[in-house]
Scaffold this active site. Structure first.
Site, short mmCIF file in Angstrom:
data_model
loop_
_atom_site.label_atom_id
_atom_site.label_comp_id
_atom_site.label_asym_id
_atom_site.label_seq_id
_atom_site.Cartn_x
_atom_site.Cartn_y
_atom_site.Cartn_z
N ASP A 127 15.32 2.17 -7.58
CA ASP A 127 14.05 2.11 -6.87
C ASP A 127 12.87 2.20 -7.84
OD1 ASP A 127 15.74 2.17 -4.76
OD2 ASP A 127 15.01 4.08 -3.92
N GLY A 140 10.34 5.59 5.08
CA GLY A 140 11.68 5.89 5.59
C GLY A 140 12.42 4.69 6.13
N GLY A 181 13.68 2.30 4.05
CA GLY A 181 14.53 1.76 3.00
C GLY A 181 13.79 0.81 2.07
N SER A 227 9.11 6.17 -1.21
CA SER A 227 9.20 7.36 -2.07
C SER A 227 8.94 6.99 -3.53
CB SER A 227 10.55 8.06 -1.90
OG SER A 227 11.62 7.20 -2.19
N SER A 272 11.51 1.96 0.00
CA SER A 272 11.18 2.83 -1.11
C SER A 272 9.72 3.25 -1.19
CB SER A 272 11.64 2.24 -2.45
OG SER A 272 12.00 3.30 -3.30
P1 ADP Z 1 11.91 5.36 1.75
O1 ADP Z 1 11.78 5.59 0.29
O2 ADP Z 1 13.02 4.43 2.10
O3 ADP Z 1 10.64 4.96 2.43
P2 ADP Z 1 12.51 8.16 1.67
O4 ADP Z 1 13.09 9.09 2.68
O5 ADP Z 1 13.19 8.01 0.37
O6 ADP Z 1 12.35 6.75 2.40
O7 ADP Z 1 11.02 8.58 1.35
C1 ADP Z 1 10.12 8.79 2.41
C2 ADP Z 1 9.35 10.06 2.16
O8 ADP Z 1 8.47 9.89 1.03
C3 ADP Z 1 8.43 10.43 3.31
O9 ADP Z 1 9.12 11.15 4.29
C4 ADP Z 1 7.37 11.25 2.61
O10 ADP Z 1 7.84 12.55 2.39
C5 ADP Z 1 7.24 10.56 1.26
N1 ADP Z 1 6.17 9.55 1.28
C6 ADP Z 1 6.30 8.22 1.07
N2 ADP Z 1 5.10 7.59 1.15
C7 ADP Z 1 4.19 8.53 1.44
C8 ADP Z 1 2.77 8.53 1.65
N3 ADP Z 1 2.05 7.41 1.61
N4 ADP Z 1 2.17 9.71 1.93
C9 ADP Z 1 2.88 10.84 1.96
N5 ADP Z 1 4.20 10.91 1.77
C10 ADP Z 1 4.86 9.78 1.51
MG MG Z 2 13.25 6.45 -0.97
#
Ligand code: ADP
Ligand code: MG
Length: 392
Positions: free
Chosen positions: A181, A131, A133, A137, A135
């Site tokens: 991303d 979360g 930025g 996700s 990525s």
């Molecule tokens: P960013 O991509 O900038 O880190 P996002 O809000 O797009 O932020 O994505 C974050 C979300 O992705 C987390 O809240 C979770 O739901 C999921 N996520 C990312 N990495 C993991 C992980 N290692 N384990 C579980 N969920 C994850």
């Molecule tokens: Mg993301």
């Protein structure tokens, strides 16, 4: 029971340990995908423009093995409880929610593309901050995608992976992100930045040899609370779309710097003019950055980064005090250039620095934060790394 390991344990070992502890078996393999940061090109993606991200040395690792019964179980070290789902859940966006939706979304996207996805057990560990930025996700989606493609022996050329992972996030998770991303995380190459044309989806690897130039990128996690980021993002997007319609072009990509003044003269409010000026000049800054990198002039890209920041601050109005403070402190401490990276209203700043000065610049940013009473920033010094891969 938590399988969280001691801090400092390498991420791949944590994924393996988590898998063993959770499932009482050995994983069949481990797949790693990096986070990413965008060097330059902000809010250009949905205007059919250009971006220049690179993959980070921080990775998400998925340890996985096939499971009988055609179901999926996934555990992440971010959550004690594993999540289990079957084909009916995967086929209906919304049935799996929370973080596991990023995993179910990949299963969904593969099945929707006609693949016979093998049931699997997965354990996820990550060094990518969630979360911020960077990525996390796209990292989890891409590592899971690589695992399922390999475990199932699926016929899916790498060129199609970014679109598939994006679909998982857009259509299953419900997050309206562009293709940047997933492209960076999947196609990134060590020592390179990825020049992506968001209209044609053409990519080109651009040499970005920070190491050879004695440079590094300092990434600062601003730790600023995201303020109304979704609503502001939607408002910027609408503003760009309206301006394109007024100008009679399909996207602001079709306005170039030479035609900017004439375009601005046709718009009747000052805010829209500033939004358009950001997008048009930012596209040009990406092209200029690519030209400098192609010529091996890495350090000379600094002023373009700083100009990008000024444009986001003054014209697109998407920065916040923590972010501006970090940029100013980095520049005062000798960075060649610095800018916010990501959608805005929080997130990260990057600064181009001499490799030997990275710690001092990071300390200067932390001092400036302390003076203003902000929550201490996170800092990280990086070089461009490779994309998704299977680990040995
Ligand atoms: P960013 O991509 O900038 O880190 P996002 O809000 O797009 O932020 O994505 C974050 C979300 O992705 C987390 O809240 C979770 O739901 C999921 N996520 C990312 N990495 C993991 C992980 N290692 N384990 C579980 N969920 C994850
Ligand atoms: Mg993301």
């Amino acid at each position: 029971m938590s399988a969280r390991s001691e801090p400092g344990t390498p991420v791949a070992d944590r994924a393996t340990a988590g898998f063993r502890q959770r499932y009482g078996a050995e994983p069949a393999g481990r797949w790693a995908a990096p986070g990413r940061v965008n060097l330059i090109g902000e809010h250009t993606d949905y205007n059919d423009g250009f971006v220049l991200p690179f993959a980070l040395p921080l990775r998400t690792v998925v340890a996985a093995a096939p499971a009988p019964g055609g179901r999926w179980t996934v555990w992440s070290e971010l959550d004690d409880e594993p999540v289990e789902f079957g084909p009916a859940d995967a086929d209906e966006p919304g049935r799996v929610d929370g973080w596991a939706a990023y995993v179910a979304g990949v299963v969904w996207a593969l099945r929707a593309d006609g693949h016979d996805v093998p049931g699997a057990r997965l354990a996820v560990a990550s060094d990518v901050p969630v979360g911020s930025g960077l990525s996390s996700s796209a990292a989890i989606e891409s590592a899971v995608l690589a695992a399922l493609v390999d475990l199932g022996g699926l016929d899916l050329p790498a060129g199609r992976w970014p679109r598939l992972a994006q679909r998982a996030e857009n259509d299953y998770v419900g997050a309206p992100t562009g293709i940047m991303d997933q492209s960076a995380v999947i196609r990134g190459r060590a020592g390179h930045a990825l020049f992506l044309d968001c209209r044609t989806e053409e990519i080109e690897q651009i040499p970005f040899d920070l190491d050879g130039a004695g440079l590094a990128v300092l990434v600062v996690d601003s730790r600023a609370p995201h303020r109304h980021a979704d609503g502001e993002y939607a408002a910027r997007r609408r503003s760009c779309e309206r301006a394109a319609a007024t100008l009679g072009v399909s996207a602001l990509r079709d306005v170039d710097v030479a035609g900017l003044d004439a375009a601005l003269a046709r718009l009747d409010d000052d805010e829209t003019r500033r939004r358009v000026r950001h997008v048009v000049t930012e596209n040009q800054r990406v092209l200029d950055t690519v030209a400098l990198l192609r010529a091996g002039r890495v350090r000379d890209t600094g002023p373009l980064l700083t100009a990008s920041h000024a444009s986001m601050r003054d014209d697109f109005e998407i920065t916040v005090p923590e972010i501006d403070t970090a940029v100013e402190a980095a520049l005062s401490a000798g960075a060649y250039g610095a800018r916010m990276t990501g959608g805005g209203f929080g997130g990260c700043v990057l600064a181009l620095v001499d490799a030997g000065a990275a710690d001092a610049v990071a300390a200067a940013v932390a001092d400036a934060y302390a003076e203003r009473g902000f929550t201490a920033p996170g800092t990280l010094t990086v070089l461009p790394a490779g994309g998704v891969t299977r680990l040995g």
